[in-house]
Design an enzyme around this catalytic site. Structure first.
Site, PDB file in Angstrom:
ATOM      1  N   ALA A   1       0.872  -1.191   0.000  1.00  0.00           N
ATOM      2  CA  ALA A   1       0.000   0.000   0.000  1.00  0.00           C
ATOM      3  C   ALA A   1       0.903   1.234   0.000  1.00  0.00           C
ATOM      4  O   ALA A   1       0.777   2.133   0.824  1.00  0.00           O
ATOM      5  CB  ALA A   1      -0.968  -0.001   1.178  1.00  0.00           C
ATOM      6  N   LEU A   2       1.806   1.239  -0.966  1.00  0.00           N
ATOM      7  CA  LEU A   2       2.924   2.179  -0.935  1.00  0.00           C
ATOM      8  C   LEU A   2       2.489   3.621  -1.203  1.00  0.00           C
ATOM      9  O   LEU A   2       1.524   3.874  -1.913  1.00  0.00           O
ATOM     10  CB  LEU A   2       3.981   1.760  -1.968  1.00  0.00           C
ATOM     11  CG  LEU A   2       4.556   0.365  -1.755  1.00  0.00           C
ATOM     12  CD1 LEU A   2       5.606   0.045  -2.826  1.00  0.00           C
ATOM     13  CD2 LEU A   2       5.171   0.217  -0.361  1.00  0.00           C
TER      14      LEU A   2
ATOM     15  N   HIS B   1       7.216   5.642   1.554  1.00  0.00           N
ATOM     16  CA  HIS B   1       7.970   4.437   1.195  1.00  0.00           C
ATOM     17  C   HIS B   1       8.960   4.738   0.062  1.00  0.00           C
ATOM     18  O   HIS B   1      10.101   4.276   0.072  1.00  0.00           O
ATOM     19  CB  HIS B   1       7.028   3.328   0.728  1.00  0.00           C
ATOM     20  CG  HIS B   1       6.021   2.878   1.745  1.00  0.00           C
ATOM     21  ND1 HIS B   1       4.686   3.143   1.629  1.00  0.00           N
ATOM     22  CD2 HIS B   1       6.152   2.176   2.895  1.00  0.00           C
ATOM     23  CE1 HIS B   1       4.025   2.618   2.654  1.00  0.00           C
ATOM     24  NE2 HIS B   1       4.893   2.025   3.447  1.00  0.00           N
TER      25      HIS B   1
ATOM     26  N   GLU C   1      11.476   7.105  10.079  1.00  0.00           N
ATOM     27  CA  GLU C   1      11.295   7.671  11.429  1.00  0.00           C
ATOM     28  C   GLU C   1       9.819   7.787  11.775  1.00  0.00           C
ATOM     29  O   GLU C   1       9.471   8.001  12.932  1.00  0.00           O
ATOM     30  CB  GLU C   1      11.950   9.062  11.507  1.00  0.00           C
ATOM     31  CG  GLU C   1      13.456   9.015  11.527  1.00  0.00           C
ATOM     32  CD  GLU C   1      14.075  10.394  11.667  1.00  0.00           C
ATOM     33  OE1 GLU C   1      13.330  11.395  11.618  1.00  0.00           O
ATOM     34  OE2 GLU C   1      15.308  10.465  11.806  1.00  0.00           O
TER      35      GLU C   1
ATOM     36  N   GLN D   1       9.751   1.644  16.347  1.00  0.00           N
ATOM     37  CA  GLN D   1      10.167   0.488  15.544  1.00  0.00           C
ATOM     38  C   GLN D   1      11.611   0.649  15.084  1.00  0.00           C
ATOM     39  O   GLN D   1      12.398  -0.311  15.135  1.00  0.00           O
ATOM     40  CB  GLN D   1       9.230   0.372  14.338  1.00  0.00           C
ATOM     41  CG  GLN D   1       9.708  -0.584  13.258  1.00  0.00           C
ATOM     42  CD  GLN D   1       8.696  -0.735  12.150  1.00  0.00           C
ATOM     43  OE1 GLN D   1       7.679  -1.407  12.328  1.00  0.00           O
ATOM     44  NE2 GLN D   1       8.934  -0.124  11.002  1.00  0.00           N
TER      45      GLN D   1
ATOM     46  N   ALA E   1       7.782  11.515   5.735  1.00  0.00           N
ATOM     47  CA  ALA E   1       7.161  12.243   4.626  1.00  0.00           C
ATOM     48  C   ALA E   1       5.750  12.638   5.045  1.00  0.00           C
ATOM     49  O   ALA E   1       5.008  11.811   5.597  1.00  0.00           O
ATOM     50  CB  ALA E   1       7.128  11.375   3.375  1.00  0.00           C
TER      51      ALA E   1
ATOM     52  N   LEU F   1       2.287  10.721   6.163  1.00  0.00           N
ATOM     53  CA  LEU F   1       1.734   9.761   5.209  1.00  0.00           C
ATOM     54  C   LEU F   1       1.724   8.377   5.843  1.00  0.00           C
ATOM     55  O   LEU F   1       2.658   7.999   6.550  1.00  0.00           O
ATOM     56  CB  LEU F   1       2.566   9.738   3.928  1.00  0.00           C
ATOM     57  CG  LEU F   1       2.653  11.054   3.166  1.00  0.00           C
ATOM     58  CD1 LEU F   1       3.448  10.859   1.871  1.00  0.00           C
ATOM     59  CD2 LEU F   1       1.268  11.603   2.850  1.00  0.00           C
TER      60      LEU F   1
ATOM     61  N   ARG G   1      -2.526   3.568   6.409  1.00  0.00           N
ATOM     62  CA  ARG G   1      -3.791   3.549   7.151  1.00  0.00           C
ATOM     63  C   ARG G   1      -4.603   4.837   6.968  1.00  0.00           C
ATOM     64  O   ARG G   1      -5.773   4.861   7.341  1.00  0.00           O
ATOM     65  CB  ARG G   1      -3.535   3.287   8.639  1.00  0.00           C
ATOM     66  CG  ARG G   1      -3.075   1.860   8.923  1.00  0.00           C
ATOM     67  CD  ARG G   1      -3.066   1.536  10.409  1.00  0.00           C
ATOM     68  NE  ARG G   1      -2.884   0.103  10.650  1.00  0.00           N
ATOM     69  CZ  ARG G   1      -1.711  -0.474  10.937  1.00  0.00           C
ATOM     70  NH1 ARG G   1      -0.615   0.245  11.016  1.00  0.00           N
ATOM     71  NH2 ARG G   1      -1.643  -1.782  11.141  1.00  0.00           N
TER      72      ARG G   1
HETATM   73  P1  AMP Z   1       4.893   0.068   6.502  1.00  0.00           P
HETATM   74  O1  AMP Z   1       4.628  -0.415   5.111  1.00  0.00           O
HETATM   75  O2  AMP Z   1       3.886   1.039   6.986  1.00  0.00           O
HETATM   76  O3  AMP Z   1       5.209  -1.050   7.452  1.00  0.00           O
HETATM   77  O4  AMP Z   1       6.214   0.921   6.406  1.00  0.00           O
HETATM   78  C1  AMP Z   1       7.372   0.437   5.771  1.00  0.00           C
HETATM   79  C2  AMP Z   1       8.497   1.398   6.018  1.00  0.00           C
HETATM   80  O5  AMP Z   1       8.137   2.688   5.522  1.00  0.00           O
HETATM   81  C3  AMP Z   1       8.796   1.582   7.509  1.00  0.00           C
HETATM   82  O6  AMP Z   1      10.195   1.700   7.690  1.00  0.00           O
HETATM   83  C4  AMP Z   1       8.083   2.871   7.824  1.00  0.00           C
HETATM   84  O7  AMP Z   1       8.637   3.562   8.918  1.00  0.00           O
HETATM   85  C5  AMP Z   1       8.281   3.646   6.541  1.00  0.00           C
HETATM   86  N1  AMP Z   1       7.279   4.714   6.410  1.00  0.00           N
HETATM   87  C6  AMP Z   1       5.940   4.600   6.522  1.00  0.00           C
HETATM   88  N2  AMP Z   1       5.355   5.815   6.398  1.00  0.00           N
HETATM   89  C7  AMP Z   1       6.359   6.712   6.223  1.00  0.00           C
HETATM   90  C8  AMP Z   1       6.420   8.140   6.058  1.00  0.00           C
HETATM   91  N3  AMP Z   1       5.326   8.892   6.045  1.00  0.00           N
HETATM   92  N4  AMP Z   1       7.635   8.716   5.917  1.00  0.00           N
HETATM   93  C9  AMP Z   1       8.765   7.961   5.935  1.00  0.00           C
HETATM   94  N5  AMP Z   1       8.780   6.627   6.082  1.00  0.00           N
HETATM   95  C10 AMP Z   1       7.600   6.006   6.240  1.00  0.00           C
END
Ligand code: AMP
Length: 286
Positions: A38-39, A43, A154, A159, A182, A190, A193
């Site tokens: 769900a990029l 990401h 971050e 995590q 971001a 972003l 969810r």
């Molecule tokens: P997720 O798919 O939500 O598990 O996230 C995968 C990776 O993307 C993790 O390292 C998250 O911290 C990172 N991530 C998710 N949302 C953001 C964002 N808005 N800005 C930067 N990194 C993100």
């Protein structure tokens, strides 16, 4: 019209290892970006950062069941592999690893990685078992992909600290890089969810980022931690958030509790709260 960029998708650990081995024997370095798909632009910013640090970049797309609690959104979590593949290709990612649950957790799998200390407060309390699921799947992904550099956001600050701890404690030969959060133009971090938010909730959501910004400014100005936390809780509640798991000022690397007086040294403000059924998290450094 220029042809759409394409990306190779591998689904087995064996195929992933074969691709990475070929890169490494050609003398190339490898960066990895683990995701649940769900990029969005957050990401993709991780992929772009990885590209500045490694010759080849691989991204994993795996909605990891073991990091969801029994009443959480594992089934509802948005999935669109075709779109993810296109976005990764467009960002210059070289390979997508999209394993099945059975490939990641074959029958008989019995090992769990738990990280004490930094994974215990905050989301560790609010989501029991979550960080054990994260630590286990990230340990596996790093062993499977064997990257030189792995990039995490971050956005999920706790995590990131859990992963840094586990990589140090298990002597994993990988450099962990954190990437800045971001945000949308109105300041909302972003997140995959955010797709759950109604239009009205989406309009309320930036209050979380605003409360963090105001808290960071107050702390920089020498305000007391207890006063800043109380003011932020009131602001988030007034903005329509229904239940607030936490809004806390903590030490930046070990997430130890700070306050009640003014902060000394580097701090991180972390929060998690619900708008309707959607749980949002965000954080900011001071
Ligand atoms: P997720 O798919 O939500 O598990 O996230 C995968 C990776 O993307 C993790 O390292 C998250 O911290 C990172 N991530 C998710 N949302 C953001 C964002 N808005 N800005 C930067 N990194 C993100």
């Amino acid at each position: 019209m220029s042809p759409k960029a394409e990306i190779e998708i591998v689904r087995s650990v064996a195929d992933l290892r074969a691709r990475v081995r070929a890169w490494k024997s050609a003398g190339l370095t490898v960066g990895m970006v683990p995701t649940m798909g769900a990029l969005h632009e957050g990401h993709l910013s991780l992929v772009r950062l990885a590209k500045t640090r490694a010759d080849r970049v691989l991204a994993s797309v795996f909605v990891n069941p073991t990091q969801f609690g029994p009443n959480e959104d594992f089934d509802a979590y948005p999935r669109d592999e075709g779109r993810d593949a296109e976005l990764l290709a467009g960002a210059g990612c070289d390979l997508m690893f999209a394993p099945t649950v059975a490939e990641m957790y074959p029958p008989g799998a019995s090992t769990t990685v738990t990280v004490a200390g930094v994974s215990e407060p905050l989301d560790g309390q609010a989501r029991p078992g979550h960080f054990a699921g994260v630590a286990t799947v990230v340990s596996k992904l790093l062993n499977q992909g064997q990257p030189d550099v792995a990039v995490f956001g971050e956005k999920d600050y706790q995590q990131l600290q859990v992963i840094k701890r586990l990589v140090a404690d298990l002597d994993l030969p990988v450099e962990v890089l954190g990437a800045p959060t971001a945000r949308a133009e109105d300041g909302l971090a972003l997140s995959s969810r955010n797709a759950y938010l109604s239009d009205a909730e989406r309009a309320q959501a930036p209050a979380l980022g605003r409360a963090l910004k105001a808290a960071a400014a107050a702390l920089k100005g020498g305000a007391r931690v207890d006063a800043v936390e109380a003011e932020a809780l009131a602001a988030i509640q007034a903005a329509g958030f229904s239940s607030i798991d936490y809004f806390e000022v903590r030490g930046a690397s070990d997430l130890s509790r700070l306050g009640p007086g003014p902060i000394v040294g580097e701090a991180r403000i972390l929060t998690a709260a619900r708008l309707g059924k959607t749980r949002l998290i965000d954080n900011m450094g001071v």
